[in-house]
Every structure is written in C-alpha cells, then in structure tokens.
Design a protein around this motif. Structure first.
Motif, short mmCIF file in Angstrom:
data_model
loop_
_atom_site.label_atom_id
_atom_site.label_comp_id
_atom_site.label_asym_id
_atom_site.label_seq_id
_atom_site.Cartn_x
_atom_site.Cartn_y
_atom_site.Cartn_z
N HIS A 125 0.84 -1.20 0.00
CA HIS A 125 0.00 0.00 0.00
C HIS A 125 0.88 1.25 0.00
O HIS A 125 1.99 1.27 0.51
CB HIS A 125 -1.00 0.00 1.16
CG HIS A 125 -0.41 -0.25 2.51
ND1 HIS A 125 -0.29 0.73 3.47
CD2 HIS A 125 0.08 -1.38 3.09
CE1 HIS A 125 0.22 0.22 4.58
NE2 HIS A 125 0.47 -1.06 4.36
N GLN A 126 0.33 2.30 -0.62
CA GLN A 126 1.10 3.52 -0.85
C GLN A 126 0.22 4.72 -0.54
O GLN A 126 -0.97 4.69 -0.84
CB GLN A 126 1.55 3.55 -2.33
CG GLN A 126 2.59 4.60 -2.65
CD GLN A 126 2.81 4.70 -4.16
OE1 GLN A 126 2.05 5.37 -4.85
NE2 GLN A 126 3.84 4.04 -4.65
N PRO A 127 0.79 5.80 0.08
CA PRO A 127 2.19 6.05 0.42
C PRO A 127 2.74 5.00 1.40
O PRO A 127 2.01 4.50 2.26
CB PRO A 127 2.15 7.44 1.08
CG PRO A 127 0.87 8.06 0.62
CD PRO A 127 -0.08 6.93 0.48
N CYS A 128 4.04 4.75 1.26
CA CYS A 128 4.65 3.71 2.06
C CYS A 128 6.11 4.05 2.38
O CYS A 128 6.69 4.96 1.78
CB CYS A 128 4.60 2.36 1.34
SG CYS A 128 5.56 2.35 -0.19
N TYR A 129 6.66 3.31 3.31
CA TYR A 129 8.07 3.46 3.66
C TYR A 129 8.92 3.29 2.41
O TYR A 129 8.65 2.44 1.56
CB TYR A 129 8.43 2.41 4.71
CG TYR A 129 9.87 2.43 5.15
CD1 TYR A 129 10.48 3.62 5.57
CD2 TYR A 129 10.62 1.26 5.17
CE1 TYR A 129 11.80 3.63 5.97
CE2 TYR A 129 11.94 1.27 5.58
CZ TYR A 129 12.53 2.46 5.97
OH TYR A 129 13.85 2.47 6.37
N VAL A 130 9.97 4.09 2.33
CA VAL A 130 10.74 4.19 1.09
C VAL A 130 11.41 2.89 0.66
O VAL A 130 11.76 2.72 -0.51
CB VAL A 130 11.82 5.30 1.20
CG1 VAL A 130 11.16 6.66 1.31
CG2 VAL A 130 12.76 5.04 2.37
N SER A 131 11.60 1.93 1.57
CA SER A 131 12.34 0.71 1.22
C SER A 131 11.49 -0.36 0.54
O SER A 131 12.05 -1.30 -0.05
CB SER A 131 12.97 0.09 2.48
OG SER A 131 14.02 0.89 2.95
N TYR A 132 10.17 -0.28 0.64
CA TYR A 132 9.35 -1.41 0.20
C TYR A 132 9.49 -1.70 -1.29
O TYR A 132 9.82 -2.81 -1.68
CB TYR A 132 7.88 -1.19 0.58
CG TYR A 132 7.62 -1.26 2.06
CD1 TYR A 132 8.52 -1.91 2.90
CD2 TYR A 132 6.51 -0.68 2.63
CE1 TYR A 132 8.30 -1.98 4.27
CE2 TYR A 132 6.28 -0.74 4.01
CZ TYR A 132 7.19 -1.39 4.80
OH TYR A 132 6.97 -1.46 6.16
N HIS A 133 9.22 -0.72 -2.14
CA HIS A 133 9.28 -0.99 -3.57
C HIS A 133 10.71 -1.33 -4.02
O HIS A 133 10.90 -2.29 -4.77
CB HIS A 133 8.72 0.20 -4.35
CG HIS A 133 8.34 -0.15 -5.75
ND1 HIS A 133 7.87 0.77 -6.65
CD2 HIS A 133 8.38 -1.34 -6.44
CE1 HIS A 133 7.61 0.18 -7.81
NE2 HIS A 133 7.93 -1.10 -7.71
N PRO A 134 11.74 -0.59 -3.58
CA PRO A 134 13.11 -0.98 -3.96
C PRO A 134 13.48 -2.39 -3.50
O PRO A 134 14.21 -3.10 -4.21
CB PRO A 134 13.98 0.08 -3.27
CG PRO A 134 13.10 1.28 -3.18
CD PRO A 134 11.73 0.73 -2.90
N SER A 135 13.00 -2.82 -2.35
CA SER A 135 13.31 -4.18 -1.88
C SER A 135 12.74 -5.23 -2.83
O SER A 135 13.35 -6.28 -3.05
CB SER A 135 12.74 -4.40 -0.48
OG SER A 135 13.38 -3.58 0.47
N ILE A 136 11.58 -4.94 -3.40
CA ILE A 136 10.98 -5.84 -4.40
C ILE A 136 11.81 -5.83 -5.67
O ILE A 136 12.12 -6.87 -6.26
CB ILE A 136 9.53 -5.42 -4.67
CG1 ILE A 136 8.69 -5.51 -3.40
CG2 ILE A 136 8.92 -6.29 -5.77
CD1 ILE A 136 7.35 -4.78 -3.49
N SER A 137 12.19 -4.63 -6.10
CA SER A 137 12.96 -4.50 -7.34
C SER A 137 14.32 -5.19 -7.24
O SER A 137 14.80 -5.77 -8.22
CB SER A 137 13.17 -3.01 -7.67
OG SER A 137 11.94 -2.37 -7.89
N LEU A 138 14.93 -5.15 -6.08
CA LEU A 138 16.26 -5.74 -5.91
C LEU A 138 16.26 -7.25 -6.06
O LEU A 138 17.31 -7.85 -6.31
CB LEU A 138 16.85 -5.34 -4.55
CG LEU A 138 17.41 -3.92 -4.47
CD1 LEU A 138 17.71 -3.54 -3.02
CD2 LEU A 138 18.66 -3.78 -5.33
#
Length: 394
Positions: A125-138
């Motif tokens: 869910h968004q807005p969200c903590y900045v790490s969530y989407h990058p953690s998925i992308s990584l």
C-alpha cells in the motif's frame, strides 16, 4: 575500453532511485548551524532508557563479544515469544519460528530474497516506507502499488486491494500503523483484507514496528486473525517503541519452513545480529514496558498539538491513529509538496519531507515527524504558519 566504473554496476541497482528522504536531507545538512527544526527523520528524540543501555554495558564487561546462533540468542527468542503472545495474541515457538535480525530492514530484505522469484508480483500500500518498492525491485520482483487516500485516513481497504490485484500476485506487504501517514486499519477492515489474502492465496509480510505507538483504539495484528498465522511473516523490532534505532535489532516470526528459508539467507549474509544489541533487546522486553508507555504518552500529546495546529493553519490533516508522523495536505498553499518543503526549509528553517518520497500517492502532502520536543513543535508550527501566510499572499 571504457574507464567509467559505472559500467560494472548491475542494471537493476543502477536503475534504483535514491531515497527521497536522504536526497532532501542533503539540503538540510548544508544548513547546519542555522537553527533548523527537523520534523524529517523518523527517529525518537528520546535516548534508549538507561537500564537497557546498562544491560549492554554489563554484557560487554562480562566478555559477551562472540557470535550467537544464526537465529539469535535463545533467551531473547523466548522473551520475544512471550511478548508477541501477550501484545499481539499470536503464538510462536522460540526454537524454530523466530529469527533475530539486524533491524526490521534486514528482515524485510530477507523475506524478499527468500520468497520472491524473478517476475513474482508483490502488492504494497502507498504512500509507504521508502524501502518497500526498492526491496521488491532488488530481487527482480514486480511491485503493485495499492493506493490509500486521505479521505479514508490512509487506511488500506480490501476494495482497493481487489481493484489493484493482478494474476501472479504472490505477497502483500503491510505496514500498520503506517510510515509516513500514521494510517492503520480497524479490526473490521483487517478481517476483510485477511479474507482477500486467503481467497487469493497471498503470503502476508506485516511490518508492525509502530504498533506500540497506537493512540486511538487497540492495535490488531493480521497474524492473529483466523487462518492467517500460517500465511503471515510478522516483522517487529525495537527502534521506535523502545527508542533503539542505532542498536539495529529486529525480528521475524512465522511458520518454521518460512523462517528457516529466511535464516538461510541471513546466515550467508549477516550471520547473526550483534550480541550486545541482543542483550539490550532482552532487557527491553523484560523490563522496558513502563518506558514505552511514558514515551507513547508524550507522542500522543505531540500528535494532538501538530494536528490541531496544521488544521488551524489551513493544511488539512487527518489525525494519525499511530506512529509519530503527520501527513498534512499542502495544496491549499498553491505549492507542490517539494516547493513547500524546500521553501519552508529555506525561509523558516523547518524541515519536512515531500510526500512523493513515499510514492506518487503522497502527491500534495508532506510528512512531519513529531518525535521532537513539545516546545520545538510549537515553534515549528509557528514558523509554518508564517510560511503558509506568506505563500498565500504571494
């Protein structure tokens, strides 16, 4: 042959955006010594209670400077099991269902690496903590952002999940109460979300780091609902409620096969969390609850102040039910969220974070952290009122 070192950077890392929070605070750092009041970094202004620090000192004095089990000290895991059962109504075995990690951030990374195959879809869910989407992308997953809105006090709804769901979705990331909005879900809303997760056979990753800082009504963990413990990884830690950000200590609880998968990644990367931090965490769980209540009382008082003042200034702001963040709407000023944040910093020396640092659903908002003294918050609100008045006249 190129001499640019950038050629060696992996493509999926090169394409990652830098944290919008850290980018903004490079501007703040340049204003050092200029009486800046920071409502930016999400960190308690309290120091770790003395008895917790003393436990770490005593552990050092006794020569506790060695590795622990990959899973963490068994004494700490037993204390975690007791604490989670008492406060969240979920039972975990210390021996194989609890993993001590280097903060919740490592637990989040371990879960993504352990459970997400390339191409798997992960909802958040968004807005969200900045790490969530990058953690998925990584881990080469595909993120599916599920919008939340100010009109709902930024609560996630099952209806929004259903509208955003796509075939191939494997996992749902929850953060309740939420950073940056302070939004959370009632038990009735969670019941519907849980039913959706069971229907779609989703694994749930629930980050409840702000749960002790709930102000209006009891906090409910989705892991405690019927049929959810077996499909949920419960993430928690000590940074916020116990004022232990720098200790970097957290934990993950869940079904033994899933915790074992996370432990495999953990043992080949981090090995184990610091034994000194684990000793401090044990003391926090055994004897730290009174300090949590005292700090929460102060956060509650501060929340009421900033929400009232923001609304009086004309920046519509819902009352966050948890965390130590307010998320006011700055569009009445005629400025974008970034223009507002930069202008407020440059003209009035108050630092807030543009809402878009937390995803596109943060457009038109800023995050203001009220984990600073009551007196500083009064001054920050006075300065913000001055700035908003000037922006409207311009």
């Amino acid at each position: 042959m190129s001499t640019d070192p950038q050629r060696w950077v992996a493509g999926h890392v090169a394409s990652l955006p830098k944290s919008g929070i850290r980018d903004f605070f490079e501007l703040v750092a340049k204003m050092k010594g200029q009486d800046v009041i920071s409502l930016g970094v999400g960190e308690p202004d309290f120091v770790t209670p003395w008895h917790i620090r003393e436990a770490a000192i005593f552990a050092l004095e006794r020569g506790k400077t060695y590795y622990t089990s990959n899973l963490g000290l068994i004494e700490l895991r037993r204390a975690i099991a007791t604490y989670v059962e008492q406060h969240f109504n979920v039972t975990y075995r210390p021996e194989d269902q609890i993993l001590v990690t280097v903060g919740v951030s490592e637990a989040l990374d371990l879960a993504c690496r352990a459970f997400v195959n390339p191409g798997d879809k992960v909802m958040f869910h968004q807005p969200c903590y900045v790490s969530y989407h990058p953690s998925i992308s990584l881990v080469h997953g595909q993120g599916i952002a599920v919008p939340t809105y100010a009109r709902d006090n930024f609560a996630l709804t099952a209806e929004a999940l259903r509208a955003a769901w796509q075939p191939g979705a494997k996992m749902l990331m929850l953060n309740l109460p939420c950073n940056p909005t302070g939004g959370t879900c009632s038990k009735e809303q969670l019941d519907k979300i849980a039913a959706f997760c069971r229907e779609k056979d989703l694994l749930v990753l629930t980050d409840e780091i702000y749960s002790e800082l709930s102000f209006d009504g009891a906090h409910t963990s989705i892991a405690s609902l019927p049929g959810m413990a077996e499909r949920t990884i419960f993430l928690h830690g000590f940074s916020k409620a116990f004022a232990m950000t720098g200790w970097r200590i957290g934990y993950a609880c869940g079904p033994a096969p899933l915790v074992d998968a996370m432990m495999k990644v953990h043992q080949y990367s981090m090995l184990c969390a610091s034994i000194i931090a684990q000793e401090a965490a044990l003391e926090a769980l055994l004897r730290g609850w009174d300090s949590v209540l005292k700090m929460r009382e102060q956060y509650h008082r501060r929340r009421d102040l900033v929400v009232r003042r923001f609304n009086e200034i004309g920046l519509k702001c819902h009352s966050p039910r948890g965390s130590f963040y307010a998320f006011p709407d700055v569009t009445p000023t005629g400025l974008t969220e970034k223009e507002f944040a930069v202008g407020l910093l440059e003209k009035e020396k108050v630092a807030v974070v543009p809402g878009t640092a937390f995803g596109e659903n943060g457009t038109g908002h800023v995050r203001a952290c009220f984990a600073t003294s009551y007196e500083q918050l009064i001054e920050a609100c006075n300065r913000m009122e001055r700035f908003v008045g000037g922006a409207r006249r311009a």
